[in-house]
Design a protein around this motif. Structure first.
Motif, PDB file in Angstrom:
ATOM      1  N   PRO A   1       3.861  -4.972  -2.545  1.00 57.93           N
ATOM      2  CA  PRO A   1       3.730  -3.775  -1.825  1.00 57.93           C
ATOM      3  C   PRO A   1       2.306  -3.008  -2.316  1.00 57.93           C
ATOM      4  N   ILE A   2       1.981  -2.930  -3.443  1.00 54.63           N
ATOM      5  CA  ILE A   2       0.824  -2.273  -4.028  1.00 54.63           C
ATOM      6  C   ILE A   2      -0.451  -2.800  -3.386  1.00 54.63           C
ATOM      7  N   LEU A   3      -0.422  -4.278  -3.323  1.00 52.85           N
ATOM      8  CA  LEU A   3      -1.601  -4.914  -2.762  1.00 52.85           C
ATOM      9  C   LEU A   3      -1.489  -4.877  -1.188  1.00 52.85           C
ATOM     10  N   VAL A   4      -0.317  -4.968  -0.472  1.00 56.18           N
ATOM     11  CA  VAL A   4      -0.497  -4.694   0.870  1.00 56.18           C
ATOM     12  C   VAL A   4      -0.923  -3.272   1.188  1.00 56.18           C
ATOM     13  N   LYS A   5      -0.664  -2.233   0.464  1.00 53.18           N
ATOM     14  CA  LYS A   5      -1.064  -0.852   0.743  1.00 53.18           C
ATOM     15  C   LYS A   5      -2.517  -0.823   0.542  1.00 53.18           C
ATOM     16  N   ASP A   6      -3.171  -1.391  -0.468  1.00 55.67           N
ATOM     17  CA  ASP A   6      -4.653  -1.605  -0.796  1.00 55.67           C
ATOM     18  C   ASP A   6      -5.563  -2.203   0.634  1.00 55.67           C
ATOM     19  N   ASN A   7      -4.634  -3.021   1.175  1.00 57.33           N
ATOM     20  CA  ASN A   7      -5.356  -4.067   2.102  1.00 57.33           C
ATOM     21  C   ASN A   7      -4.489  -3.997   3.519  1.00 57.33           C
ATOM     22  N   PRO A   8      -4.760  -2.779   4.261  1.00 58.36           N
ATOM     23  CA  PRO A   8      -4.093  -2.562   5.369  1.00 58.36           C
ATOM     24  C   PRO A   8      -4.469  -3.505   6.369  1.00 58.36           C
ATOM     25  N   GLY A   9      -3.671  -3.949   7.332  1.00 57.97           N
ATOM     26  CA  GLY A   9      -4.051  -4.856   8.102  1.00 57.97           C
ATOM     27  C   GLY A   9      -4.526  -6.281   7.795  1.00 57.97           C
ATOM     28  N   ILE A  10      -4.450  -6.637   6.533  1.00 59.57           N
ATOM     29  CA  ILE A  10      -4.729  -7.872   6.218  1.00 59.57           C
ATOM     30  C   ILE A  10      -3.459  -8.791   5.769  1.00 59.57           C
TER      31      ILE A  10
ATOM     32  N   TYR B   1     -11.633 -14.298  -7.129  1.00 58.96           N
ATOM     33  CA  TYR B   1     -10.440 -14.648  -6.566  1.00 58.96           C
ATOM     34  C   TYR B   1     -10.463 -15.911  -5.742  1.00 58.96           C
ATOM     35  N   ASN B   2      -9.200 -16.586  -5.544  1.00 56.30           N
ATOM     36  CA  ASN B   2      -9.117 -17.701  -4.787  1.00 56.30           C
ATOM     37  C   ASN B   2      -8.206 -17.563  -3.832  1.00 56.30           C
ATOM     38  N   LEU B   3      -8.264 -16.924  -2.548  1.00 60.22           N
ATOM     39  CA  LEU B   3      -7.344 -16.716  -1.501  1.00 60.22           C
ATOM     40  C   LEU B   3      -8.187 -17.020  -0.228  1.00 60.22           C
ATOM     41  N   PRO B   4      -8.228 -18.429   0.231  1.00 60.47           N
ATOM     42  CA  PRO B   4      -9.051 -18.802   1.433  1.00 60.47           C
ATOM     43  C   PRO B   4      -8.290 -18.063   2.723  1.00 60.47           C
ATOM     44  N   GLY B   5      -9.365 -17.767   3.721  1.00 61.37           N
ATOM     45  CA  GLY B   5      -8.704 -17.228   4.782  1.00 61.37           C
ATOM     46  C   GLY B   5      -8.699 -15.883   5.149  1.00 61.37           C
ATOM     47  N   LEU B   6      -8.932 -14.928   4.075  1.00 62.82           N
ATOM     48  CA  LEU B   6      -8.869 -13.424   4.299  1.00 62.82           C
ATOM     49  C   LEU B   6     -10.124 -13.085   5.047  1.00 62.82           C
ATOM     50  N   ALA B   7      -9.640 -12.203   6.217  1.00 62.62           N
ATOM     51  CA  ALA B   7     -10.636 -11.576   7.091  1.00 62.62           C
ATOM     52  C   ALA B   7     -11.813 -10.982   6.451  1.00 62.62           C
ATOM     53  N   LYS B   8     -11.450 -10.269   5.268  1.00 67.49           N
ATOM     54  CA  LYS B   8     -12.531  -9.436   4.480  1.00 67.49           C
ATOM     55  C   LYS B   8     -12.089  -9.406   3.351  1.00 67.49           C
ATOM     56  N   PRO B   9     -13.339  -8.944   2.419  1.00 64.46           N
ATOM     57  CA  PRO B   9     -13.075  -9.005   0.903  1.00 64.46           C
ATOM     58  C   PRO B   9     -11.839  -8.310   0.434  1.00 64.46           C
ATOM     59  N   LEU B  10     -11.238  -8.577  -0.338  1.00 59.99           N
ATOM     60  CA  LEU B  10      -9.752  -7.801  -1.033  1.00 59.99           C
ATOM     61  C   LEU B  10     -10.328  -6.839  -1.477  1.00 59.99           C
ATOM     62  N   GLN B  11      -9.335  -5.845  -1.338  1.00 59.94           N
ATOM     63  CA  GLN B  11      -9.374  -4.421  -1.863  1.00 59.94           C
ATOM     64  C   GLN B  11      -8.566  -4.187  -3.077  1.00 59.94           C
ATOM     65  N   LEU B  12      -9.089  -3.622  -3.981  1.00 56.92           N
ATOM     66  CA  LEU B  12      -8.041  -3.542  -5.193  1.00 56.92           C
ATOM     67  C   LEU B  12      -8.130  -2.116  -5.785  1.00 56.92           C
ATOM     68  N   SER B  13      -7.051  -1.453  -6.092  1.00 59.32           N
ATOM     69  CA  SER B  13      -7.088  -0.149  -6.829  1.00 59.32           C
ATOM     70  C   SER B  13      -6.796  -0.333  -8.265  1.00 59.32           C
TER      71      SER B  13
END
Length: 360
Positions: A151-160, A121-133
Protein backbone atom coordinates in the motif's frame (compact mmCIF):
# COMPACT_ATOMS: atom_id res chain seq x y z
CA UNK A 1 32.68 9.05 -21.49
CA UNK A 2 31.09 5.64 -21.19
CA UNK A 3 31.67 3.45 -18.17
CA UNK A 4 33.49 0.22 -19.11
CA UNK A 5 31.55 -3.04 -19.05
CA UNK A 6 31.33 -4.41 -15.55
CA UNK A 7 33.50 -7.47 -15.96
CA UNK A 8 36.29 -5.12 -17.01
CA UNK A 9 35.82 -2.31 -14.49
CA UNK A 10 37.79 -3.60 -11.55
CA UNK A 11 40.94 -4.30 -13.46
CA UNK A 12 40.78 -1.59 -16.08
CA UNK A 13 43.19 0.82 -14.44
CA UNK A 14 45.46 -1.58 -12.59
CA UNK A 15 48.97 -2.14 -13.87
CA UNK A 16 50.49 -5.59 -14.11
CA UNK A 17 53.04 -6.25 -11.40
CA UNK A 18 55.91 -6.00 -13.85
CA UNK A 19 54.72 -2.77 -15.40
CA UNK A 20 54.10 -1.28 -11.97
CA UNK A 21 57.59 -2.14 -10.82
CA UNK A 22 59.10 -0.57 -13.93
CA UNK A 23 56.96 2.54 -13.53
CA UNK A 24 57.84 2.98 -9.88
CA UNK A 25 61.51 2.68 -10.74
CA UNK A 26 61.05 5.45 -13.30
CA UNK A 27 59.42 7.62 -10.65
CA UNK A 28 62.41 7.85 -8.32
CA UNK A 29 63.03 11.53 -8.01
CA UNK A 30 65.92 13.80 -8.73
CA UNK A 31 65.58 17.53 -9.18
CA UNK A 32 62.15 18.85 -10.06
CA UNK A 33 61.08 15.83 -12.13
CA UNK A 34 60.34 17.83 -15.27
CA UNK A 35 61.67 15.09 -17.57
CA UNK A 36 60.55 12.11 -15.51
CA UNK A 37 57.68 9.69 -15.93
CA UNK A 38 55.38 9.20 -12.98
CA UNK A 39 52.81 6.66 -11.91
CA UNK A 40 50.40 7.94 -9.25
CA UNK A 41 48.49 5.12 -7.59
CA UNK A 42 45.11 5.68 -5.97
CA UNK A 43 42.34 3.48 -4.60
CA UNK A 44 38.93 3.70 -3.00
CA UNK A 45 35.42 4.84 -3.86
CA UNK A 46 33.53 2.99 -6.57
CA UNK A 47 31.05 5.88 -6.58
CA UNK A 48 33.65 8.27 -7.99
CA UNK A 49 35.25 5.77 -10.41
CA UNK A 50 33.54 7.03 -13.61
CA UNK A 51 34.69 10.63 -13.17
CA UNK A 52 38.08 9.62 -11.75
CA UNK A 53 38.73 7.57 -14.89
CA UNK A 54 37.86 10.60 -17.00
CA UNK A 55 40.11 12.91 -14.97
CA UNK A 56 42.99 10.43 -15.11
CA UNK A 57 42.81 10.17 -18.88
CA UNK A 58 42.33 13.90 -19.42
CA UNK A 59 45.26 14.77 -17.18
CA UNK A 60 47.48 12.23 -18.93
CA UNK A 61 46.52 13.80 -22.26
CA UNK A 62 47.80 17.13 -20.93
CA UNK A 63 50.81 15.71 -19.05
CA UNK A 64 51.86 12.54 -20.82
CA UNK A 65 54.63 11.86 -18.29
CA UNK A 66 52.03 11.36 -15.53
CA UNK A 67 49.91 8.20 -15.42
CA UNK A 68 47.18 7.80 -12.81
CA UNK A 69 46.11 4.28 -11.85
CA UNK A 70 42.98 4.11 -9.73
CA UNK A 71 41.58 0.91 -8.22
CA UNK A 72 37.82 0.90 -7.66
CA UNK A 73 37.77 -1.10 -4.40
CA UNK A 74 35.36 0.84 -2.18
CA UNK A 75 35.88 3.75 0.19
CA UNK A 76 36.79 1.50 3.12
CA UNK A 77 39.55 -0.15 1.11
CA UNK A 78 40.85 3.21 -0.03
CA UNK A 79 41.01 4.53 3.53
CA UNK A 80 42.89 1.43 4.64
CA UNK A 81 45.42 1.69 1.81
CA UNK A 82 46.09 5.35 2.63
CA UNK A 83 46.51 4.35 6.26
CA UNK A 84 48.95 1.60 5.25
CA UNK A 85 50.87 3.94 2.95
CA UNK A 86 50.45 1.66 -0.08
CA UNK A 87 48.91 4.31 -2.40
CA UNK A 88 49.65 7.93 -3.22
CA UNK A 89 46.05 8.99 -2.64
CA UNK A 90 42.68 7.54 -1.72
CA UNK A 91 39.09 8.47 -2.45
CA UNK A 92 36.19 8.15 -0.05
CA UNK A 93 32.51 9.04 -0.12
CA UNK A 94 32.58 9.72 3.59
CA UNK A 95 34.82 12.17 5.38
CA UNK A 96 37.05 10.79 8.12
CA UNK A 97 36.18 11.94 11.61
CA UNK A 98 38.69 13.53 13.96
CA UNK A 99 38.85 10.22 15.86
CA UNK A 100 39.64 8.30 12.66
CA UNK A 101 42.27 10.84 11.63
CA UNK A 102 43.92 10.56 15.04
CA UNK A 103 44.84 6.94 14.28
CA UNK A 104 46.66 7.81 11.03
CA UNK A 105 49.62 9.80 9.83
CA UNK A 106 48.42 13.32 8.93
CA UNK A 107 46.00 13.20 5.99
CA UNK A 108 44.48 16.04 3.98
CA UNK A 109 40.82 15.64 3.01
CA UNK A 110 39.97 17.45 -0.20
CA UNK A 111 36.36 17.47 -1.45
CA UNK A 112 36.58 16.56 -5.14
CA UNK A 113 33.01 16.44 -6.45
CA UNK A 114 29.43 15.71 -5.45
CA UNK A 115 26.78 13.40 -6.76
CA UNK A 116 23.50 11.61 -6.08
CA UNK A 117 23.07 8.14 -4.65
CA UNK A 118 20.29 6.84 -6.83
CA UNK A 119 17.75 4.09 -6.25
CA UNK A 120 17.72 1.79 -9.25
CA UNK A 121 15.30 -1.06 -9.85
CA UNK A 122 14.28 -3.80 -12.24
CA UNK A 123 10.57 -3.46 -13.04
CA UNK A 124 10.05 -3.63 -16.80
CA UNK A 125 6.94 -2.04 -18.21
CA UNK A 126 6.24 0.82 -15.81
CA UNK A 127 4.69 3.81 -17.57
CA UNK A 128 6.93 6.31 -15.77
CA UNK A 129 9.78 6.29 -13.23
CA UNK A 130 9.01 4.75 -9.87
CA UNK A 131 8.31 7.27 -7.11
CA UNK A 132 9.55 6.54 -3.59
CA UNK A 133 8.91 8.34 -0.33
CA UNK A 134 11.26 8.01 2.64
CA UNK A 135 8.71 5.66 4.26
CA UNK A 136 8.84 3.42 1.20
CA UNK A 137 12.65 3.35 1.02
CA UNK A 138 13.15 2.63 4.71
CA UNK A 139 10.38 0.03 4.67
CA UNK A 140 12.00 -1.79 1.74
CA UNK A 141 15.52 -1.81 3.18
CA UNK A 142 14.24 -2.74 6.67
CA UNK A 143 12.56 -5.75 5.08
CA UNK A 144 9.09 -4.61 6.14
CA UNK A 145 7.87 -3.90 2.59
CA UNK A 146 8.37 -7.15 0.69
CA UNK A 147 6.16 -6.86 -2.43
CA UNK A 148 5.84 -4.20 -5.09
CA UNK A 149 2.10 -3.95 -4.52
CA UNK A 150 2.48 -2.79 -0.91
CA UNK A 151 0.00 0.00 0.00
CA UNK A 152 2.81 2.49 0.68
CA UNK A 153 4.23 1.96 -2.81
CA UNK A 154 0.77 2.14 -4.37
CA UNK A 155 0.18 5.46 -2.59
CA UNK A 156 3.49 6.82 -3.88
CA UNK A 157 2.63 5.80 -7.44
CA UNK A 158 -1.01 6.69 -8.19
CA UNK A 159 -2.30 5.37 -11.49
CA UNK A 160 0.68 3.05 -11.97
CA UNK A 161 0.07 -0.68 -12.23
CA UNK A 162 2.68 -2.09 -9.88
CA UNK A 163 3.22 -5.86 -10.02
CA UNK A 164 2.28 -8.03 -7.07
CA UNK A 165 5.74 -9.58 -7.04
CA UNK A 166 8.57 -10.00 -4.56
CA UNK A 167 11.09 -7.23 -3.90
CA UNK A 168 14.74 -8.32 -4.09
CA UNK A 169 16.95 -5.90 -2.15
CA UNK A 170 20.62 -5.53 -3.13
CA UNK A 171 23.15 -3.81 -0.87
CA UNK A 172 26.90 -3.43 -0.48
CA UNK A 173 28.99 -5.92 1.50
CA UNK A 174 32.28 -4.01 1.41
CA UNK A 175 33.22 -0.87 3.34
CA UNK A 176 31.44 1.75 1.28
CA UNK A 177 31.08 5.50 1.28
CA UNK A 178 27.95 5.07 -0.84
CA UNK A 179 26.53 2.95 1.98
CA UNK A 180 27.59 5.59 4.50
CA UNK A 181 25.71 8.26 2.56
CA UNK A 182 22.65 6.10 2.02
CA UNK A 183 22.43 5.02 5.68
CA UNK A 184 23.01 8.61 6.80
CA UNK A 185 19.92 9.52 4.79
CA UNK A 186 17.92 6.58 6.19
CA UNK A 187 18.92 7.53 9.74
CA UNK A 188 17.87 11.13 9.08
CA UNK A 189 14.39 10.20 7.86
CA UNK A 190 13.61 7.16 10.03
CA UNK A 191 14.02 6.92 13.82
CA UNK A 192 13.44 3.17 13.50
CA UNK A 193 16.34 2.81 11.05
CA UNK A 194 18.55 4.99 13.24
CA UNK A 195 17.89 2.90 16.35
CA UNK A 196 17.94 -0.56 14.72
CA UNK A 197 20.62 -0.22 12.06
CA UNK A 198 22.31 3.17 12.20
CA UNK A 199 24.71 4.69 9.71
CA UNK A 200 28.19 3.89 8.47
CA UNK A 201 30.24 2.43 5.68
CA UNK A 202 29.27 -1.09 6.74
CA UNK A 203 26.09 -2.00 8.62
CA UNK A 204 24.14 -5.13 9.51
CA UNK A 205 21.50 -5.08 6.81
CA UNK A 206 18.05 -6.29 7.94
CA UNK A 207 17.19 -7.62 4.47
CA UNK A 208 18.53 -8.36 1.03
CA UNK A 209 21.47 -9.89 -0.81
CA UNK A 210 24.96 -8.43 -0.70
CA UNK A 211 27.38 -7.53 -3.47
CA UNK A 212 30.79 -5.94 -3.69
CA UNK A 213 31.06 -2.44 -5.07
CA UNK A 214 28.58 -0.33 -7.01
CA UNK A 215 29.38 -2.64 -9.92
CA UNK A 216 28.17 -5.66 -7.95
CA UNK A 217 24.96 -4.01 -6.73
CA UNK A 218 24.15 -2.88 -10.25
CA UNK A 219 24.66 -6.41 -11.54
CA UNK A 220 22.40 -7.88 -8.82
CA UNK A 221 19.59 -5.48 -9.72
CA UNK A 222 20.04 -6.09 -13.44
CA UNK A 223 19.88 -9.88 -13.05
CA UNK A 224 16.86 -10.21 -10.77
CA UNK A 225 13.34 -9.08 -11.75
CA UNK A 226 11.94 -7.09 -8.84
CA UNK A 227 15.43 -6.03 -7.79
CA UNK A 228 16.24 -2.71 -6.13
CA UNK A 229 19.51 -1.21 -4.95
CA UNK A 230 21.48 2.00 -4.41
CA UNK A 231 24.38 3.09 -6.64
CA UNK A 232 26.00 6.11 -8.25
CA UNK A 233 23.87 7.36 -11.13
CA UNK A 234 26.23 6.52 -13.99
CA UNK A 235 26.29 2.82 -13.06
CA UNK A 236 22.52 2.62 -13.48
CA UNK A 237 22.52 4.59 -16.71
CA UNK A 238 25.28 2.57 -18.35
CA UNK A 239 23.39 -0.63 -17.51
CA UNK A 240 20.14 0.87 -18.86
CA UNK A 241 18.39 0.48 -15.51
CA UNK A 242 15.59 2.88 -14.50
CA UNK A 243 16.05 5.36 -11.67
CA UNK A 244 13.48 6.22 -9.01
CA UNK A 245 12.34 9.73 -8.13
CA UNK A 246 12.68 10.32 -4.37
CA UNK A 247 10.34 12.50 -2.35
CA UNK A 248 12.10 15.38 -0.57
CA UNK A 249 10.99 17.40 2.45
CA UNK A 250 9.23 19.87 0.16
CA UNK A 251 6.97 17.01 -0.94
CA UNK A 252 8.35 16.82 -4.47
CA UNK A 253 9.48 13.62 -6.16
CA UNK A 254 12.88 14.53 -7.60
CA UNK A 255 15.08 12.67 -10.06
CA UNK A 256 18.81 12.43 -9.24
CA UNK A 257 20.79 14.74 -11.50
CA UNK A 258 23.57 17.30 -11.54
CA UNK A 259 21.02 20.09 -11.04
CA UNK A 260 19.20 18.45 -8.12
CA UNK A 261 22.52 17.63 -6.42
CA UNK A 262 23.64 21.24 -6.88
CA UNK A 263 20.39 22.33 -5.22
CA UNK A 264 21.17 20.06 -2.26
CA UNK A 265 24.67 21.54 -1.94
CA UNK A 266 23.25 25.07 -2.04
CA UNK A 267 20.87 24.23 0.80
CA UNK A 268 23.86 23.48 3.05
CA UNK A 269 26.18 26.23 1.85
CA UNK A 270 26.62 27.81 5.31
CA UNK A 271 27.53 24.49 6.94
CA UNK A 272 29.86 23.49 4.12
CA UNK A 273 31.75 26.79 4.26
CA UNK A 274 32.61 25.98 7.89
CA UNK A 275 33.21 22.25 7.51
CA UNK A 276 32.94 20.47 4.13
CA UNK A 277 32.54 17.20 6.00
CA UNK A 278 28.95 18.15 6.78
CA UNK A 279 26.42 15.72 5.21
CA UNK A 280 24.08 17.09 2.55
CA UNK A 281 21.29 14.49 2.81
CA UNK A 282 17.64 15.34 3.44
CA UNK A 283 17.86 19.08 2.72
CA UNK A 284 15.20 21.38 4.19
CA UNK A 285 11.81 21.97 2.60
CA UNK A 286 12.99 25.35 1.30
CA UNK A 287 15.15 23.45 -1.21
CA UNK A 288 12.20 22.45 -3.36
CA UNK A 289 14.20 20.92 -6.23
CA UNK A 290 16.95 19.28 -4.17
CA UNK A 291 17.57 15.55 -4.44
CA UNK A 292 17.55 14.19 -0.86
CA UNK A 293 20.32 11.55 -1.14
CA UNK A 294 23.35 13.54 -2.28
CA UNK A 295 26.96 13.37 -1.12
CA UNK A 296 30.31 15.11 -1.34
CA UNK A 297 33.24 12.81 -2.11
CA UNK A 298 36.78 13.31 -0.84
CA UNK A 299 40.37 12.78 -1.90
CA UNK A 300 42.57 11.52 0.93
CA UNK A 301 46.14 12.73 0.52
CA UNK A 302 49.06 12.08 2.89
CA UNK A 303 50.09 15.50 4.16
CA UNK A 304 53.82 14.78 3.90
CA UNK A 305 56.05 12.59 1.74
CA UNK A 306 59.67 12.09 0.80
CA UNK A 307 59.72 12.19 -3.01
CA UNK A 308 59.63 15.83 -4.09
CA UNK A 309 59.11 15.26 -7.81
CA UNK A 310 56.34 12.71 -7.31
CA UNK A 311 54.61 14.80 -4.66
CA UNK A 312 54.73 17.76 -7.05
CA UNK A 313 53.11 15.62 -9.75
CA UNK A 314 50.39 14.54 -7.31
CA UNK A 315 49.70 18.14 -6.31
CA UNK A 316 49.38 19.03 -9.99
CA UNK A 317 46.80 16.29 -10.57
CA UNK A 318 44.72 17.36 -7.57
CA UNK A 319 44.99 20.98 -8.68
CA UNK A 320 43.54 19.90 -12.02
CA UNK A 321 40.65 18.05 -10.35
CA UNK A 322 39.56 21.02 -8.23
CA UNK A 323 40.14 23.43 -11.10
CA UNK A 324 39.61 22.64 -14.77
CA UNK A 325 38.38 19.11 -13.98
CA UNK A 326 35.23 20.49 -12.37
CA UNK A 327 33.94 21.66 -15.74
CA UNK A 328 33.72 18.07 -17.02
CA UNK A 329 32.14 16.54 -13.91
CA UNK A 330 28.61 17.43 -15.03
CA UNK A 331 28.99 15.34 -18.18
CA UNK A 332 29.11 12.25 -15.94
CA UNK A 333 26.28 13.21 -13.56
CA UNK A 334 28.48 14.75 -10.87
CA UNK A 335 27.90 18.25 -9.52
CA UNK A 336 30.75 20.77 -9.71
CA UNK A 337 31.94 22.08 -6.37
CA UNK A 338 30.69 25.50 -5.23
CA UNK A 339 33.20 28.34 -4.96
CA UNK A 340 33.37 28.19 -1.18
CA UNK A 341 34.35 24.51 -1.20
CA UNK A 342 36.89 25.08 -3.99
CA UNK A 343 38.50 27.83 -1.90
CA UNK A 344 38.68 25.42 1.03
CA UNK A 345 40.26 22.82 -1.26
CA UNK A 346 42.95 25.23 -2.43
CA UNK A 347 43.85 26.18 1.13
CA UNK A 348 44.01 22.50 2.07
CA UNK A 349 46.06 21.53 -0.98
CA UNK A 350 48.60 24.23 -0.14
CA UNK A 351 49.31 22.33 3.09
CA UNK A 352 50.95 19.46 1.16
CA UNK A 353 54.61 19.11 2.10
CA UNK A 354 57.66 17.05 1.17
CA UNK A 355 60.07 16.25 3.99
CA UNK A 356 58.21 18.84 6.02
CA UNK A 357 58.70 21.64 3.50
CA UNK A 358 56.00 23.29 1.33
CA UNK A 359 55.69 22.12 -2.26
CA UNK A 360 56.28 25.02 -4.68
Amino acid sequence: MLLPKQHVIKASLVLSAAALAMSLTACKSSGNGANQNFVLNGAGSTFVYPVMSHWAQSYNDLHNNVQINYQSIGSGGGVQQVKNGTVDFGASDYALTDAQLAGMKPVLQVPETAGPVCITYNLPGLAKPLQLSSDAITGIFLGKITTWHDPILVKDNPGINLPNSKIVVAHRTDGSGTTAAFTTYLSAVSPEWKSKVGQGGAVNWPAGVGAKGSEGVTEQVRQFPGGIGYVELTYAQQNKLPIASVRNLAGNYVQPSTASTTAAIAAFSDQLSKDPRSPIVNPPASAAQAYPISILTFLLIPKDGTDQAKRTALKGFVQYIIGDGQATAGQLNYAPLPDGVKQYDQQTLNQMTVNGQPIP
